[in-house]
Design an enzyme around this catalytic site. Structure first.
Site, PDB file in Angstrom:
ATOM      1  N   GLY A 194      -0.589 -17.377  -6.239  1.00  0.00           N
ATOM      2  CA  GLY A 194      -1.161 -17.888  -5.005  1.00  0.00           C
ATOM      3  C   GLY A 194      -0.083 -18.184  -3.977  1.00  0.00           C
ATOM      4  O   GLY A 194       1.108 -18.025  -4.241  1.00  0.00           O
ATOM      5  N   GLY A 251      -0.090 -14.589 -13.332  1.00  0.00           N
ATOM      6  CA  GLY A 251      -1.179 -14.569 -12.366  1.00  0.00           C
ATOM      7  C   GLY A 251      -1.775 -13.180 -12.247  1.00  0.00           C
ATOM      8  O   GLY A 251      -1.099 -12.248 -11.808  1.00  0.00           O
ATOM      9  N   LYS A 274       0.827  -1.205   0.000  1.00  0.00           N
ATOM     10  CA  LYS A 274       0.000   0.000   0.000  1.00  0.00           C
ATOM     11  C   LYS A 274       0.868   1.264   0.000  1.00  0.00           C
ATOM     12  O   LYS A 274       0.498   2.291  -0.568  1.00  0.00           O
ATOM     13  CB  LYS A 274      -0.957   0.008   1.198  1.00  0.00           C
ATOM     14  CG  LYS A 274      -2.312  -0.583   0.865  1.00  0.00           C
ATOM     15  CD  LYS A 274      -2.359  -2.102   0.853  1.00  0.00           C
ATOM     16  CE  LYS A 274      -2.402  -2.771  -0.451  1.00  0.00           C
ATOM     17  NZ  LYS A 274      -2.437  -4.255  -0.379  1.00  0.00           N
ATOM     18  N   ALA A 304      -5.399 -10.447   5.966  1.00  0.00           N
ATOM     19  CA  ALA A 304      -4.909 -10.053   7.284  1.00  0.00           C
ATOM     20  C   ALA A 304      -6.052  -9.898   8.284  1.00  0.00           C
ATOM     21  O   ALA A 304      -5.942 -10.344   9.432  1.00  0.00           O
ATOM     22  CB  ALA A 304      -4.128  -8.755   7.166  1.00  0.00           C
ATOM     23  N   HIS A 343     -23.440  14.938   2.118  1.00  0.00           N
ATOM     24  CA  HIS A 343     -23.302  15.421   0.741  1.00  0.00           C
ATOM     25  C   HIS A 343     -22.258  16.521   0.683  1.00  0.00           C
ATOM     26  O   HIS A 343     -22.287  17.415   1.531  1.00  0.00           O
ATOM     27  CB  HIS A 343     -24.632  15.953   0.231  1.00  0.00           C
ATOM     28  CG  HIS A 343     -24.520  16.531  -1.152  1.00  0.00           C
ATOM     29  ND1 HIS A 343     -24.428  15.728  -2.268  1.00  0.00           N
ATOM     30  CD2 HIS A 343     -24.433  17.820  -1.580  1.00  0.00           C
ATOM     31  CE1 HIS A 343     -24.304  16.499  -3.337  1.00  0.00           C
ATOM     32  NE2 HIS A 343     -24.303  17.772  -2.953  1.00  0.00           N
TER      33      HIS A 343
HETATM   34  P1  FAD Z   1       1.817 -14.059   8.274  1.00  0.00           P
HETATM   35  O1  FAD Z   1       1.538 -12.617   8.173  1.00  0.00           O
HETATM   36  O2  FAD Z   1       2.422 -14.758   7.123  1.00  0.00           O
HETATM   37  O3  FAD Z   1       2.768 -14.223   9.539  1.00  0.00           O
HETATM   38  C1  FAD Z   1       3.310 -15.446   9.906  1.00  0.00           C
HETATM   39  C2  FAD Z   1       4.550 -15.195  10.737  1.00  0.00           C
HETATM   40  O4  FAD Z   1       4.966 -16.440  11.311  1.00  0.00           O
HETATM   41  C3  FAD Z   1       5.749 -14.706   9.913  1.00  0.00           C
HETATM   42  O5  FAD Z   1       6.396 -13.648  10.600  1.00  0.00           O
HETATM   43  C4  FAD Z   1       6.663 -15.925   9.835  1.00  0.00           C
HETATM   44  O6  FAD Z   1       8.041 -15.589   9.743  1.00  0.00           O
HETATM   45  C5  FAD Z   1       6.380 -16.570  11.187  1.00  0.00           C
HETATM   46  N1  FAD Z   1       6.689 -17.992  11.259  1.00  0.00           N
HETATM   47  C6  FAD Z   1       6.364 -18.982  10.388  1.00  0.00           C
HETATM   48  N2  FAD Z   1       6.763 -20.181  10.880  1.00  0.00           N
HETATM   49  C7  FAD Z   1       7.358 -19.929  12.079  1.00  0.00           C
HETATM   50  C8  FAD Z   1       7.943 -20.752  13.067  1.00  0.00           C
HETATM   51  N3  FAD Z   1       7.994 -22.079  12.962  1.00  0.00           N
HETATM   52  N4  FAD Z   1       8.463 -20.147  14.166  1.00  0.00           N
HETATM   53  C9  FAD Z   1       8.415 -18.790  14.322  1.00  0.00           C
HETATM   54  N5  FAD Z   1       7.854 -17.985  13.428  1.00  0.00           N
HETATM   55  C10 FAD Z   1       7.313 -18.540  12.325  1.00  0.00           C
HETATM   56  N6  FAD Z   1      -4.192  -9.033   3.151  1.00  0.00           N
HETATM   57  C11 FAD Z   1      -5.089  -8.068   3.407  1.00  0.00           C
HETATM   58  O7  FAD Z   1      -6.028  -8.297   4.163  1.00  0.00           O
HETATM   59  N7  FAD Z   1      -4.980  -6.838   2.833  1.00  0.00           N
HETATM   60  C12 FAD Z   1      -3.976  -6.533   1.988  1.00  0.00           C
HETATM   61  O8  FAD Z   1      -3.911  -5.408   1.489  1.00  0.00           O
HETATM   62  C13 FAD Z   1      -3.012  -7.529   1.703  1.00  0.00           C
HETATM   63  N8  FAD Z   1      -1.999  -7.262   0.865  1.00  0.00           N
HETATM   64  C14 FAD Z   1      -1.070  -8.233   0.626  1.00  0.00           C
HETATM   65  C15 FAD Z   1      -0.061  -7.952  -0.274  1.00  0.00           C
HETATM   66  C16 FAD Z   1       0.885  -8.908  -0.559  1.00  0.00           C
HETATM   67  C17 FAD Z   1       1.992  -8.584  -1.533  1.00  0.00           C
HETATM   68  C18 FAD Z   1       0.826 -10.172   0.097  1.00  0.00           C
HETATM   69  C19 FAD Z   1       1.863 -11.217  -0.165  1.00  0.00           C
HETATM   70  C20 FAD Z   1      -0.191 -10.467   0.976  1.00  0.00           C
HETATM   71  C21 FAD Z   1      -1.154  -9.493   1.243  1.00  0.00           C
HETATM   72  N9  FAD Z   1      -2.226  -9.746   2.096  1.00  0.00           N
HETATM   73  C22 FAD Z   1      -3.158  -8.786   2.329  1.00  0.00           C
HETATM   74  C23 FAD Z   1      -2.366 -11.042   2.776  1.00  0.00           C
HETATM   75  C24 FAD Z   1      -1.860 -10.936   4.227  1.00  0.00           C
HETATM   76  O9  FAD Z   1      -0.510 -10.501   4.196  1.00  0.00           O
HETATM   77  C25 FAD Z   1      -1.975 -12.278   4.915  1.00  0.00           C
HETATM   78  O10 FAD Z   1      -3.292 -12.759   4.808  1.00  0.00           O
HETATM   79  C26 FAD Z   1      -1.627 -12.143   6.385  1.00  0.00           C
HETATM   80  O11 FAD Z   1      -0.317 -11.669   6.549  1.00  0.00           O
HETATM   81  C27 FAD Z   1      -1.774 -13.479   7.099  1.00  0.00           C
HETATM   82  O12 FAD Z   1      -1.459 -13.313   8.445  1.00  0.00           O
HETATM   83  P2  FAD Z   1      -0.892 -14.522   9.307  1.00  0.00           P
HETATM   84  O13 FAD Z   1      -0.699 -13.969  10.673  1.00  0.00           O
HETATM   85  O14 FAD Z   1      -1.728 -15.711   9.129  1.00  0.00           O
HETATM   86  O15 FAD Z   1       0.532 -14.896   8.657  1.00  0.00           O
HETATM   87  P1  NAI Z   2      -4.469 -15.070  -6.181  1.00  0.00           P
HETATM   88  O1  NAI Z   2      -5.056 -16.361  -5.775  1.00  0.00           O
HETATM   89  O2  NAI Z   2      -5.165 -13.820  -5.849  1.00  0.00           O
HETATM   90  O3  NAI Z   2      -4.245 -15.049  -7.761  1.00  0.00           O
HETATM   91  C1  NAI Z   2      -3.461 -15.989  -8.403  1.00  0.00           C
HETATM   92  C2  NAI Z   2      -3.806 -15.973  -9.868  1.00  0.00           C
HETATM   93  O4  NAI Z   2      -2.838 -16.729 -10.553  1.00  0.00           O
HETATM   94  C3  NAI Z   2      -5.162 -16.588 -10.168  1.00  0.00           C
HETATM   95  O5  NAI Z   2      -5.893 -15.724 -10.990  1.00  0.00           O
HETATM   96  C4  NAI Z   2      -4.801 -17.900 -10.846  1.00  0.00           C
HETATM   97  O6  NAI Z   2      -5.766 -18.306 -11.792  1.00  0.00           O
HETATM   98  C5  NAI Z   2      -3.489 -17.550 -11.517  1.00  0.00           C
HETATM   99  N1  NAI Z   2      -2.625 -18.686 -11.769  1.00  0.00           N
HETATM  100  C6  NAI Z   2      -2.361 -19.751 -10.972  1.00  0.00           C
HETATM  101  N2  NAI Z   2      -1.478 -20.580 -11.573  1.00  0.00           N
HETATM  102  C7  NAI Z   2      -1.169 -20.028 -12.775  1.00  0.00           C
HETATM  103  C8  NAI Z   2      -0.307 -20.405 -13.823  1.00  0.00           C
HETATM  104  N3  NAI Z   2       0.414 -21.508 -13.771  1.00  0.00           N
HETATM  105  N4  NAI Z   2      -0.247 -19.609 -14.918  1.00  0.00           N
HETATM  106  C9  NAI Z   2      -0.969 -18.465 -14.989  1.00  0.00           C
HETATM  107  N5  NAI Z   2      -1.806 -18.062 -14.013  1.00  0.00           N
HETATM  108  C10 NAI Z   2      -1.898 -18.829 -12.909  1.00  0.00           C
HETATM  109  O7  NAI Z   2      -2.978 -15.094  -5.584  1.00  0.00           O
HETATM  110  P2  NAI Z   2      -1.904 -13.962  -5.412  1.00  0.00           P
HETATM  111  O8  NAI Z   2      -2.180 -12.805  -6.287  1.00  0.00           O
HETATM  112  O9  NAI Z   2      -0.605 -14.654  -5.473  1.00  0.00           O
HETATM  113  O10 NAI Z   2      -2.160 -13.505  -3.930  1.00  0.00           O
HETATM  114  C11 NAI Z   2      -2.155 -14.448  -2.877  1.00  0.00           C
HETATM  115  C12 NAI Z   2      -3.111 -14.043  -1.809  1.00  0.00           C
HETATM  116  O11 NAI Z   2      -2.591 -12.955  -1.063  1.00  0.00           O
HETATM  117  C13 NAI Z   2      -4.446 -13.534  -2.328  1.00  0.00           C
HETATM  118  O12 NAI Z   2      -5.328 -14.569  -2.636  1.00  0.00           O
HETATM  119  C14 NAI Z   2      -4.932 -12.760  -1.155  1.00  0.00           C
HETATM  120  O13 NAI Z   2      -5.537 -13.633  -0.257  1.00  0.00           O
HETATM  121  C15 NAI Z   2      -3.660 -12.192  -0.559  1.00  0.00           C
HETATM  122  N6  NAI Z   2      -3.516 -10.797  -0.983  1.00  0.00           N
HETATM  123  C16 NAI Z   2      -4.469  -9.902  -0.597  1.00  0.00           C
HETATM  124  C17 NAI Z   2      -4.392  -8.594  -0.992  1.00  0.00           C
HETATM  125  C18 NAI Z   2      -5.478  -7.672  -0.600  1.00  0.00           C
HETATM  126  O14 NAI Z   2      -6.288  -8.034   0.252  1.00  0.00           O
HETATM  127  N7  NAI Z   2      -5.553  -6.481  -1.182  1.00  0.00           N
HETATM  128  C19 NAI Z   2      -3.282  -8.084  -1.785  1.00  0.00           C
HETATM  129  C20 NAI Z   2      -2.348  -9.128  -2.178  1.00  0.00           C
HETATM  130  C21 NAI Z   2      -2.473 -10.417  -1.747  1.00  0.00           C
END
Ligand code: FAD
Ligand code: NAI
Length: 475
Positions: A281, A190, A58, A330, A454
Site C-alpha cells: 500500500g 503484498g 505497463k 491516476a 464480430h
Molecule cells: P502523484 O502521481 O504521486 O504525483 C504527485 C507529484 O507531486 C509528484 O511528482 C511529487 O514529486 C510531487 N510533490 C509532492 N510533494 C510536493 C511538494 N511539496 N512540492 C512539489 N511537488 C511535490 N494508477 C492507475 O490508474 N493505473 C495504473 O496502471 C497504475 N499503475 C501504478 C503502478 C505503480 C507501480 C504505482 C506505484 C502506482 C500505479 N498507479 C496506477 C497509481 C497512480 O500512479 C496514482 O494513483 C497517481 O499517480 C496519483 O496521481 P497524483 O497526481 O495524485 O499523485
Molecule cells: P494494495 O493496497 O493494492 O495491496 C497491498 C496488499 O498488501 C494488500 O493485499 C494487503 O492485504 C497486503 N498487506 C498489507 N500489509 C501487509 C503485511 N504486513 N504483510 C503482508 N501483506 C500485507 O497496494 P499496492 O499493491 O502497494 O498498490 C498501491 C496502490 O497503487 C493500489 O492500491 C492502487 O491504488 C495503485 N496501483 C494501481 C495500479 C493499477 O491501477 N493497475 C497498479 C499498481 C498500483
C-alpha cells in the site's frame, strides 16, 4: 516581487498537471510546482504515474509479455523461435524512453496551455490578504502568491515497520521497475495490484516469484468469482501466492534477503530471495507542504481532509488524487483535477465515484466497475447475474487466450447494471463500454440489444448481458 497567479497547483502528477491545464483552459493564470527530478536533476513531470507507476509498469508488462509469448506461446501458432535471448538493460532503457516521452509531453502541454512551471518543492509560507504565499525551493528559489491553491502531492510506497527501502535489495515500486538483471528468486510482500503486476513482470522474465499476503482471501476487493479465476491462472503460470501469512523478521545481507514468515497453519517458514519487493500500500505525501503554517487539516493517515468536492479545511485550498480519500488511481486523480478547476471557475465539476473503473494489468487482465456480488448481498439489494466465458468467444479462440469471463450484475427489478467484472484478455479495454453503460444508467437489456462487431472480445460483454436473462446465444 512575488509572482501572482489565480491558481497554484502543487504536484505535477495526473491530478496536478491535469488540474493546471484545465484551469488554464478556463482562462485563469496558473502555476504548477513539481519537485520530481530525472537522473540528470532536471524536471520529470507526471508524478508517480509517469515516473514510477502506471506508465513504466505497463511498458515492462508489455515487454515481458512479448518475451513470455515468444518463449511459450508462439509455437502454438506454428512459429519456431531459436536462440531467444533477453537484454534486461535494453528493456529497462526502452521503459525509460517511454517515461521520458511522457515527461516531455507534459512540458509541451504546459507551454501550449500557458501554464507556468516551477521545478522544486512547494510549501506554504502563510495566508495573506485572502491569498496564500507559496515558497518554491529548488535549483531556483521562488516566492509565489496564489488566490486558489490545488494540492496534488500524491503518495509514496509504505515501508514495512523496521525495514527501509534501499532500492537494491529491498525495493519499493521504484526499485522494482529498474532491476538490472533477472533475480533467480524474487520475494514480494503484498499480493495487491503492484505485487501482482510486478510479480508477473519478473516471473515472465524467468524469476521464481513468491508473494506473501497477510489476508486469507485473494484480492478481497475484487468480485470473488473473478478473483478465484485469476488466482487459478496465476498459480498455473507459476506465481507462488501464500495467503493468510504473518511476516516476521527481515534480514538483508549482501547477497540476498531472508524473510521469516508464518503460514496460515501457524508454521514458521523462511523465504530466501535475491531481492524483496514490498508492495503493501501507499501513504499520502504531505510532509513537504508545511501544512502547519496555515493549519491545513490532515487525518490520522496523514491524508488531506476534503469534502466530496475536494475542498480542504481552508478557504480556497483544494486537494485531489492520492493525497486525499478514495482509490489511489491516476484516472480518479485526473477527474478530481478537472472537477476542481471547473469549480474554481464557477462551473459544476463532477466526479462519479460509483463508476471509477479498476484494472489490474496482469495476464489475464482483471477489470471491474461498480459493485461486487458480495457488496450487493451485504446491501440487501436483489440482483441478477449473467456470466459468459471467453472460452466460447470466437475472437478469444483466434487469439489463443480463452481464460476468464465477463460477469454482469443487474438490479432484479429495474435491470439497471450495478457492476461488471471481467477477467480475461483486454479486460482493460472492455471495461470502458461497461463504465459508459453505467454512467448512462443502462440496463443489461440495453447492452444485450446493441450490435457488437464480430468477431470481437466485446461480444463476451453482450453475451454476459444476455446471460442476465438466461438467453445467451453462443453458450
Ligand atoms: P502523484 O502521481 O504521486 O504525483 C504527485 C507529484 O507531486 C509528484 O511528482 C511529487 O514529486 C510531487 N510533490 C509532492 N510533494 C510536493 C511538494 N511539496 N512540492 C512539489 N511537488 C511535490 N494508477 C492507475 O490508474 N493505473 C495504473 O496502471 C497504475 N499503475 C501504478 C503502478 C505503480 C507501480 C504505482 C506505484 C502506482 C500505479 N498507479 C496506477 C497509481 C497512480 O500512479 C496514482 O494513483 C497517481 O499517480 C496519483 O496521481 P497524483 O497526481 O495524485 O499523485
Ligand atoms: P494494495 O493496497 O493494492 O495491496 C497491498 C496488499 O498488501 C494488500 O493485499 C494487503 O492485504 C497486503 N498487506 C498489507 N500489509 C501487509 C503485511 N504486513 N504483510 C503482508 N501483506 C500485507 O497496494 P499496492 O499493491 O502497494 O498498490 C498501491 C496502490 O497503487 C493500489 O492500491 C492502487 O491504488 C495503485 N496501483 C494501481 C495500479 C493499477 O491501477 N493497475 C497498479 C499498481 C498500483
Amino acid at each position: 516581487m512575488n509572482k501572482q497567479f489565480d491558481v497554484i497547483v502543487i504536484g505535477g502528477g495526473p491530478g496536478g498537471y491535469i488540474a493546471a491545464i484545465r484551469a488554464a483552459q478556463l482562462g485563469m493564470s496558473v502555476a504548477c510546482v513539481d519537485e520530481w527530478k530525472n537522473k540528470q536533476g532536471g524536471p520529470a513531470l507526471g508524478g508517480t504515474c509517469t515516473n514510477v507507476g502506471c506508465i513504466p509498469s505497463k511498458a515492462l508488462l508489455q515487454s515481458s509479455e512479448h518475451f513470455d509469448h515468444a518463449a511459450h506461446h508462439f509455437s502454438e501458432h506454428g512459429i519456431g523461435v531459436t536462440g531467444l535471448s533477453l537484454d534486461v538493460g535494453k528493456m529497462v532503457a526502452r521503459k525509460d524512453a517511454v517515461v521520458k516521452q511522457n515527461n516531455d509531453g507534459i512540458l509541451y502541454l504546459f507551454k501550449k496551455n500557458k501554464v507556468s512551471f516551477f521545478h522544486g518543492r512547494g510549501s506554504f509560507v502563510k495566508a495573506a490578504d485572502g491569498a496564500y504565499e507559496i515558497q518554491v525551493s529548488g535549483a531556483v528559489e521562488d516566492a509565489l502568491i496564489g488566490k486558489q491553491i490545488v494540492l496534488a502531492t500524491g503518495s509514496s510506497a509504505r515501508a514495512l515497520p523496521g525495514t527501509t527501502f534501499d532500492e537494491q535489495m529491498v525495493l519499493s515500486n521504484d526499485g522494482a521497475l529498474r532491476i538490472g538483471a533477472v533475480p533467480k528468486k524474487l520475494a514480494l510482500i503484498g499480493s495487491g495490484v503492484i505485487g501482482l503486476e510486478m510479480g508477473s513482470v519478473w516471473r515472465r522474465l524467468g524469476a521464481e516469484v513468491t508473494i506473501l499476503e497477510a489476508l486469507p482471501e485473494f484480492l478481497g476487493a475484487v468480485d470473488q468469482q473473478i478473483a478465484k479465476e485469476a488466482h487459478k491462472a496465476f498459480v498455473k503460470q507459476g506465481l507462488k501466492i501464500e495467503l493468510g501469512v504473518t511476516v516476521g523478521a527481515i534480514k538483508v545481507g549482501k547477497k540476498g534477503v531472508n524473510v521469516a514468515w508464518i503460514n496460515a497453519k501457524g508454521e514458521a517458514q523462511l523465504l530466501e530471495a535475491d531481492k524483496l519487493i514490498v508492495s503493501i500500500g501507499r501513504v499520502p505525501n504531505t510532509l513537504g507542504l508545511n501544512a502547519e503554517a496555515v493549519g491545513l487539516k490532515l487525518d490520522e493517515r496523514g491524508a488531506i481532509v476534503v469534502d466530496d468536492e475536494c475542498r480542504t479545511s481552508l478557504p480556497n485550498v483544494w486537494a485531489v488524487g492520492d493525497v486525499v480519500r478514495g482509490p489511489m488511481l491516476a484516472h480518479k486523480a485526473e477527474e478530481e483535477g478537472v472537477a476542481v478547476a471547473e469549480r474554481i471557475a464557477g462551473q459544476h465539476g463532477h466526479v462519479n465515484f460509483n463508476t471509477i473503473p479498476w484494472v489490474i494489468y496482469t495476464s489475464p487482465e482483471i477489470a471491474w466497475v461498480g459493485q461486487t456480488e458480495a457488496q450487493l448481498k451485504t446491501a440487501g439489494r436483489a440482483y441478477k447475474a449473467g456470466t459468459f466465458p471467453f472460452l466460447a468467444n470466437g475472437r478469444a479462440r483466434a487469439l489463443g487466450d480463452t481464460t476468464g469471463m465477463v460477469k454482469m450484475l443487474a438490479d432484479a427489478t429495474t435491470d439497471e447494471i450495478l457492476g461488471v467484472h471481467i477477467v480475461g484478455p483486454m479486460a482493460s479495454e472492455l471495461i470502458a463500454e461497461c463504465v459508459m453503460a453505467m454512467e448512462f444508467r443502462a440496463s443489461s437489456e440495453d447492452i444485450a440489444r446493441i450490435c457488437h462487431a464480430h468477431p470481437s472480445l466485446s461480444e463476451a460483454t453482450k453475451e454476459a448481458a444476455l446471460a442476465v436473462e438466461k438467453r445467451t446465444l453462443n453458450f
